[in-house]
Design a protein around this motif. Sequence first.
Motif, PDB file in Angstrom:
ATOM      1  N   HIS A 206     -46.989  27.790   4.609  1.00  0.00           N
ATOM      2  CA  HIS A 206     -47.581  28.843   3.768  1.00  0.00           C
ATOM      3  C   HIS A 206     -48.875  28.359   3.128  1.00  0.00           C
TER       4      HIS A 206
ATOM      5  N   ARG B 156     -41.638  24.975   5.347  1.00  0.00           N
ATOM      6  CA  ARG B 156     -42.057  26.344   5.085  1.00  0.00           C
ATOM      7  C   ARG B 156     -43.174  26.399   4.039  1.00  0.00           C
ATOM      8  N   ALA B 157     -43.011  25.624   2.971  1.00  0.00           N
ATOM      9  CA  ALA B 157     -44.031  25.624   1.920  1.00  0.00           C
ATOM     10  C   ALA B 157     -45.364  25.113   2.447  1.00  0.00           C
TER      11      ALA B 157
END
Length: 575
Positions: free
Chosen positions: A316, A312-313
Amino acid sequence: MADIEAWGMSWRRLLVRVERRLSSRGFSLLRDALVLLFLLIFVVGPPLSIFLLVLRSWGEVYQTVFADPFFAQIGQGALRWNMIQRGLLRSFEIAAVVTFIDVLIGLPMALILARYDFRGKRLVDTLVDLPMAVPTAALGFSLYLFWGSIDGIGGLLGLEGGLFSRGPLLIILTHVAFSYPYIVRSLKEIIESVDQTLEHAARTLGAPPFTVFRTVTAPLIKSGLLAGSILCFTRSLGETGATLIVAGAFYTAPLLVVEYRQLLMIPPAAFLSMILVSISAFLLALLRFSAERFGLPIKEAWPRAERLLSGRAQRHLRDLMTFSFFVLLILIPSSFIFTYLIRWWGGSPYTGNPNLGAFYQVFLAPDKKWPALQSSIITSFKVAALATGVNILAGLPMAFLLVRKNLGRLRGLLDALVDIPLTVPTSALGFSFFLFWGTKGLNLLGPGFWMVVLVHIGFTYPYVVRPLTAVVEGLDPHLEEAARTLGAPPLTVFRTVILPSMREGILAAAIMAFTRSLGETGATIVVMGLSRTVPVLIVQWVESLALPAAAFACVLLIAISLTLLLILRYVLGWE
């Protein structure tokens, strides 16, 4: 009242009889022949005829390019050939770097627009198209002001001048900006066509998103990736208007064509134009015939690394970098000219001298720039309107010919011929029209307004035919069949059924062609004579260092083009 209704009925009966006569097989064959004749004479004839013209005057070409007697005295008889080689190499190097950068920053943006739903998506989708709405001369000037002048990023960093001087780096940044929408649009459309159930199936088997993209999505979008890359490469290879603003003393192949034409060095300009047309034809053939054979060679798998990149990081961070690159490299530089004009409107922001401001230069200066700008706007609109109108009349039957006729292999040939003006550098295309219609060819026209119109007809033709072809392919044939069962001849069916169904598509094609014509610089400079369009006037004002006046002309032209683009997006959304 009864007389009016009777007159209307008799007029409609007469119209149907005429349409029945014009729907005969003989008239249909005549119409198709005229459509093909238009394509050969007004679109592909000039760029293809340049080979014959060079061959016919080969002795003169050889002497001026390979064995110039003047330069032979100092042992440099092939000096112009060396310059041509250097210009071609530079053009290829710049186009390759630009394509790599555009794919690198354009592919993530295409994925975001195709697969994500977020607030402001429609706005971002519109802003991605901004460089397409900005005429290339205005775009080049805006990027020069941002990257190459103290008014832009150089001033913010406390430099005494711009961050980059005119030359290859500034050319690359400019080409990246104007070609970015082409790569994003090509990839977005092909990604949207990929069946998402295949991607969902891969995820249910435990594959991380990066692995899904590499093993499922990427192989399915390979044709779009190749098409977008080649289109981006050819746009960079042939760009002239923006490059004139940011090149300085650095030259590329299209700029050499313009320089040779202005110096009346016809043989080397013809020879270089022939080379550029040959390269464009090769790239077009590569685009059309190798897309299905193109493969992604990455076969190795790195499960741990791909799972790490799918976190997820990391996603992003990727999205943040994608938007950051878009804003910093595309959006802000492309629109910086508005900031510049506001600062310089009433005078110099550094000395306060009102004589250096845009208002004084345009409206009050003794050299009468405002009447010249008005005249160039009228010329630009006349040229764009004539080119668009002629191409709508000629492109509509061509679209039906490509879609409705069983042409066999001829369909592929006609498709390729229609696309030739898309890949040929506009300076080379303009020079081929100059030779074809001028004293070296048919000797019917000299440089001036009507030759400008003919050139604009030539390079805007695909922008009309391609959208109309898509519209014709999407027509419901059952409506036409129903009209024919009632006894209506084909031409009546076209007027009463088909044409109303195509009105949004015709309007969209007209806006695309009009906008493209309005912003063209390279081809116009080669054939303009005493006529001046707004993009040419902008280049001349920049060269004379009347930068605030040039900024005013750019903003005015951008406002017109952006309005047309917004209308186009509205029409396409409505359709």
